[in-house]
Enzyme design. Structure first.
Site, PDB file in Angstrom:
ATOM      1  CG  ASP A 239      -1.873   1.156   1.243  1.00  0.00           C
ATOM      2  OD1 ASP A 239      -3.054   0.854   0.667  1.00  0.00           O
ATOM      3  OD2 ASP A 239      -1.724   2.156   1.961  1.00  0.00           O
ATOM      4  CG  ASN A 247      -4.763  11.597  -4.602  1.00  0.00           C
ATOM      5  OD1 ASN A 247      -4.553  11.103  -5.743  1.00  0.00           O
ATOM      6  ND2 ASN A 247      -5.317  10.181  -4.874  1.00  0.00           N
ATOM      7  CG  HIS A 252      -8.005  13.576  -7.089  1.00  0.00           C
ATOM      8  ND1 HIS A 252      -8.261  12.576  -6.384  1.00  0.00           N
ATOM      9  CD2 HIS A 252      -8.558  14.515  -7.052  1.00  0.00           C
ATOM     10  CE1 HIS A 252      -8.351  12.410  -5.341  1.00  0.00           C
ATOM     11  NE2 HIS A 252      -9.112  14.043  -5.272  1.00  0.00           N
ATOM     12  CG  ASP A 256      -4.923   9.078 -11.783  1.00  0.00           C
ATOM     13  OD1 ASP A 256      -5.536   8.899 -10.619  1.00  0.00           O
ATOM     14  OD2 ASP A 256      -5.739   9.948 -12.279  1.00  0.00           O
ATOM     15  CD  GLU A 282      -4.800   3.867  -0.815  1.00  0.00           C
ATOM     16  OE1 GLU A 282      -4.617   4.285   0.006  1.00  0.00           O
ATOM     17  OE2 GLU A 282      -5.530   3.753  -2.006  1.00  0.00           O
TER      18      GLU A 282
END
Length: 362
Positions: A239, A247, A252, A256, A282
């Site tokens: 993770d 973010n 965002h 990505d 994630e």
């Protein structure tokens, strides 16, 4: 009951591992071989009863070959033998039709049967090979019909009849070719769309890694093999640390970009036999066949170090990334679901231990 047996008989020789086109050809060969065998046996017996021995013998031989082609589909599980049987059926049909042209058949109606040849040949042998075979057949019948002085043809046909039969044969060949080309194009488009939909259903659109559904579909045979051979399969769940902060701080799009970068890094670091998936958000799940959790721990620690040493670039920003790892093992005592739960708990412990850490299940 009867319909089920008939369906099984028609589909005999087909296999889910074959392509849809191959299975369709098998069904058609079964149908054509069966009906062709029945028809030629009937016509053969009628010719023999009418004391037409040569015609009856030719039809009987053709019926035997049709039966052989059908039985090949039933017995063999090899696609190449199925293709051979289909081409043998076409060549036998061509030979029988040439014989009917030469001998005339019943009341000199033998040439009429050549009209069934174009659609059968194009489907059985494919568009390109089928057209070459039909062109060769057309050259032969034109030679038989129109070259003067040939004594091969025993039947007496009017010139208008021969001309019209040839024109109609060419017309049916052209129309059948257009149809077969259209059918193949449609099949190719449908096949491409199906592959596209299957890819979308099993892959994450952002990272192009397997999603949960895709990973499970891929590893089921691997887990079954590992169970049979009593070998271990390691799971590594990771993770990205403080992903929400990325973010919130960079947007965002930056998040990505980070996910895509991590996906590329993981793909490049894994062996060919390993599986990499985006498990959700994630989180990423790695499946390492024939690997103990102790060896997987070292793999995970190398990945942890590489991620920490590889900042992700987004526009003018350099974003430092770390990840927390949980490692577990599927073996004879721990099934996949339990191992996944253990990996999740180990990853949670890595978070509690300060992140950027690898923890192994007990």
């Amino acid at each position: 009951m009867i319909s089920d047996k008939l369906r099984q008989f028609i589909k005999a020789g087909s296999n889910p591992s074959f392509s849809e086109e191959d299975n369709r050809r098998i069904v058609v060969v079964n149908l054509f071989g069966f009906t062709g065998c029945l028809i030629t046996v009937f016509l053969s017996l009628r010719a023999l009863l009418a004391n037409e021995v040569m015609l009856g013998a030719a039809l009987m031989i053709a019926s035997v070959v049709f039966l052989f082609s059908m039985l090949t589909m039933h017995i063999s599980e090899n696609v190449k033998s199925h293709v051979f049987a289909a081409n043998l059926l076409v060549v036998t049909l061509m030979t029988l039709l040439l014989y009917l042209i030469i001998m005339g058949g019943k009341a000199n109606t033998g040439p009429i049967w050549i009209l069934i040849l174009p659609p059968v040949t194009l489907f059985m042998s494919g568009l390109k090979r089928g057209l070459w075979m039909l062109l060769l057949f057309l050259l032969v019948i034109c030679t038989l019909f129109f070259v003067p002085g040939l004594s091969i043809v025993e039947a007496d046909y009017a010139m208008d009849f021969k001309t019209r039969v040839t024109y109609v044969f060419m017309t049916v060949t052209f129309l059948s070719s257009v149809y077969e080309y259209s059918r193949q194009q449609t099949y190719a488009e449908i096949h491409a769309l199906r592959q596209q939909f299957e890819h979308q259903a099993t892959h994450d659109p952002l990272t192009h890694l397997f999603n949960r559904r895709g990973l499970i579909k891929q590893i089921e045979p691997e887990l079954a093999r590992a169970k049979r051979q009593q070998s271990s399969t390691a799971l590594v769940l990771l993770d990205i640390d403080r992903f929400k902060r990325i973010n919130d701080e960079y947007g965002h799009d930056a998040g990505d970009k980070v996910l895509q970068g991590i996906a590329v890094l993981l793909n490049n670091a894994m062996r060919q036999q390993d599986y990499v998936s985006r498990w959700g958000g994630e989180e990423f799940l790695l499946v390492l066949p024939d690997t103990s959790k102790e060896n997987a721990y070292h793999v995970a620690d190398k990945l942890r170090f590489e991620i920490a040493q590889t900042p992700q670039q987004f526009e003018s920003f350099t974003i430092d990334i770390t990840a927390s790892f949980g490692v577990s093992e599927v073996n004879s005592l721990v099934d996949y679901d339990k191992a996944l739960t253990q990996a999740d708990k180990a990853m949670y412990k890595a978070k509690q231990a300060g992140r950027n850490t690898v923890m192994m299940s007990n």
